[in-house]
Design a protein around this motif. Structure first.
Motif, PDB file in Angstrom:
ATOM      1  N   ARG A 122       5.207  24.298   1.604  1.00  0.00           N
ATOM      2  CA  ARG A 122       5.464  23.362   2.704  1.00  0.00           C
ATOM      3  C   ARG A 122       5.928  24.124   3.936  1.00  0.00           C
ATOM      4  O   ARG A 122       6.644  25.129   3.832  1.00  0.00           O
ATOM      5  CB  ARG A 122       6.520  22.321   2.314  1.00  0.00           C
ATOM      6  CG  ARG A 122       6.038  21.272   1.321  1.00  0.00           C
ATOM      7  CD  ARG A 122       7.166  20.327   0.911  1.00  0.00           C
ATOM      8  NE  ARG A 122       6.711  19.327  -0.045  1.00  0.00           N
ATOM      9  CZ  ARG A 122       6.419  18.058   0.265  1.00  0.00           C
ATOM     10  NH1 ARG A 122       6.536  17.649   1.515  1.00  0.00           N
ATOM     11  NH2 ARG A 122       6.011  17.217  -0.666  1.00  0.00           N
ATOM     12  N   LEU A 177       1.752  20.226   4.329  1.00  0.00           N
ATOM     13  CA  LEU A 177       1.792  20.381   2.879  1.00  0.00           C
ATOM     14  C   LEU A 177       0.552  21.152   2.448  1.00  0.00           C
ATOM     15  O   LEU A 177      -0.572  20.734   2.719  1.00  0.00           O
ATOM     16  CB  LEU A 177       1.821  19.008   2.204  1.00  0.00           C
ATOM     17  CG  LEU A 177       1.737  18.973   0.673  1.00  0.00           C
ATOM     18  CD1 LEU A 177       2.927  19.687   0.057  1.00  0.00           C
ATOM     19  CD2 LEU A 177       1.652  17.535   0.190  1.00  0.00           C
ATOM     20  N   TRP A 230       8.058  23.736   7.424  1.00  0.00           N
ATOM     21  CA  TRP A 230       9.143  22.896   7.937  1.00  0.00           C
ATOM     22  C   TRP A 230       9.503  23.286   9.369  1.00  0.00           C
ATOM     23  O   TRP A 230       9.364  24.441   9.763  1.00  0.00           O
ATOM     24  CB  TRP A 230      10.404  23.060   7.089  1.00  0.00           C
ATOM     25  CG  TRP A 230      10.220  22.930   5.622  1.00  0.00           C
ATOM     26  CD1 TRP A 230       9.831  23.915   4.748  1.00  0.00           C
ATOM     27  CD2 TRP A 230      10.420  21.757   4.826  1.00  0.00           C
ATOM     28  NE1 TRP A 230       9.783  23.429   3.463  1.00  0.00           N
ATOM     29  CE2 TRP A 230      10.142  22.110   3.477  1.00  0.00           C
ATOM     30  CE3 TRP A 230      10.814  20.445   5.120  1.00  0.00           C
ATOM     31  CZ2 TRP A 230      10.247  21.207   2.424  1.00  0.00           C
ATOM     32  CZ3 TRP A 230      10.924  19.545   4.080  1.00  0.00           C
ATOM     33  CH2 TRP A 230      10.631  19.906   2.754  1.00  0.00           C
ATOM     34  N   CYS A 238      16.341  21.165   3.976  1.00  0.00           N
ATOM     35  CA  CYS A 238      14.932  20.749   3.946  1.00  0.00           C
ATOM     36  C   CYS A 238      14.629  20.234   2.535  1.00  0.00           C
ATOM     37  O   CYS A 238      14.605  21.012   1.586  1.00  0.00           O
ATOM     38  CB  CYS A 238      14.012  21.923   4.284  1.00  0.00           C
ATOM     39  SG  CYS A 238      14.306  22.645   5.920  1.00  0.00           S
ATOM     40  N   CYS A 292       9.177  18.130   7.349  1.00  0.00           N
ATOM     41  CA  CYS A 292       8.001  18.824   6.830  1.00  0.00           C
ATOM     42  C   CYS A 292       6.833  18.637   7.797  1.00  0.00           C
ATOM     43  O   CYS A 292       6.466  17.506   8.137  1.00  0.00           O
ATOM     44  CB  CYS A 292       7.643  18.287   5.456  1.00  0.00           C
ATOM     45  SG  CYS A 292       6.206  19.093   4.705  1.00  0.00           S
TER      46      CYS A 292
END
Length: 298
Positions: free
Chosen positions: A40, A52, A42, A11, A49
């Motif tokens: 973040r 955020l 994921w 990631c 992602c």
């Protein structure tokens, strides 16, 4: 990390180092907190992602993913909760006067530890502090919680332990066991010769496992304060611990993860794929074709 030590997924997206990760109960989502001041979310399926989380004014030290809410803490002395669907900040918890090192959401409460030498407990929904734990002589680095239902039924201790027990580890080389309801110290766990960096609880046996800069893991009875066993083999600080299925995993500055029998201290195996210190790890149970996967970061 699989059984062969190979990476399963990468990631990428943070602009700074990753300080912590938190895996969702179903293993489908991963939350990461970074030096870049963001967290973040994921997808573990494709490594993309999904959200955020921005708002902290300094680096994120730790994060925890709970169903539809994410929790982060930071060197900006605050804790934040977030809606993972929208990325919106839901609550800011203010009160610590230095870096917040760790947080733990349990029993409808939020626990935190800080460089200000205290641990605190907050109401999750209103963001208000309900108890403060003072007694460590230096930074409080890590913590774990044992709920009232997991403690022995003892009429003499029922009032004192009605809120459960909080265990904290500090750079003063000790761990402490606190009565959450009263804020009083129940036991001080002495034996390490270096800072206590990490700890996990086996609530069924009332046992705490602590990892330290002295390169050892130690097991303790949190009710009596007795040291039960010492795990020796790491060549560097023990930075993170994970307990599952009577197996204890430890990640170290010696760039390895070791697996131990929790009940005896016997080492089962060593994972040595990392090129730097192992700063976080998480075990996720797999399917019948793949018994499990150990995720770690360095």
């Amino acid at each position: 990390m699989g059984s062969s030590g190979s990476a399963l997924r990468v990631c990428a997206g943070h602009r700074g180092g990753i300080n912590w990760l938190s895996l969702s109960p179903d293993g489908q989502r991963l939350l990461t907190g970074s030096e870049d001041g963001t967290a973040r979310l994921w997808s573990t399926v494709d490594g993309q992602c999904c959200a955020l989380l921005q708002g902290h004014e300094s680096y994120v030290t730790f994060c925890q993913l709970e169903d539809e809410t994410a929790f982060t803490c930071s060197a900006d002395c605050t804790i934040r909760s977030w809606d993972v669907r929208t990325g919106q900040c839901l609550q800011v918890y203010r009160g610590h006067t230095s870096i917040v090192n760790r947080i733990l959401v349990a029993n409808d409460q939020l626990f935190s530890s800080s460089y200000d030498r205290t641990a605190r407990v907050w109401t999750v929904d209103k963001g208000q502090m309900s108890q403060e734990f003072r007694g460590h002589r230096n930074c409080v680095l890590t913590l774990a919680y044992s709920a009232p239902k997991d403690l022995p039924r003892d009429p003499c201790l029922e009032a004192a332990m009605g809120g459960g027990l909080l265990v904290t580890g500090s750079s003063d080389d000790t761990a402490k066991v606190w009565q959450v309801a009263s804020g009083c110290c129940h036991q001080t766990l002495r034996g390490h010769t270096g800072a206590v960096l990490c700890l996990v609880l086996d609530v069924s046996s009332h046992t705490a496992f602590t990892g330290s800069t002295d390169a050892t893991v130690r097991a303790w009875d949190i009710l009596s304060g007795e040291q039960l066993r010492v795990f020796r083999e790491h060549q560097g600080s023990v930075i993170c611990l994970e307990l599952t299925d009577r197996l204890l995993y430890s990640g170290s500055a010696d760039r390895t993860v070791k697996c131990w029998l929790a009940d005896t201290g016997e080492r089962v195996c060593t994972f040595s794929a990392h090129r730097h210190s192992v700063s976080a790890l998480k075990y996720h149970a797999g399917t019948c074709t793949r018994p499990g996967a150990l995720h770690s970061i360095s």
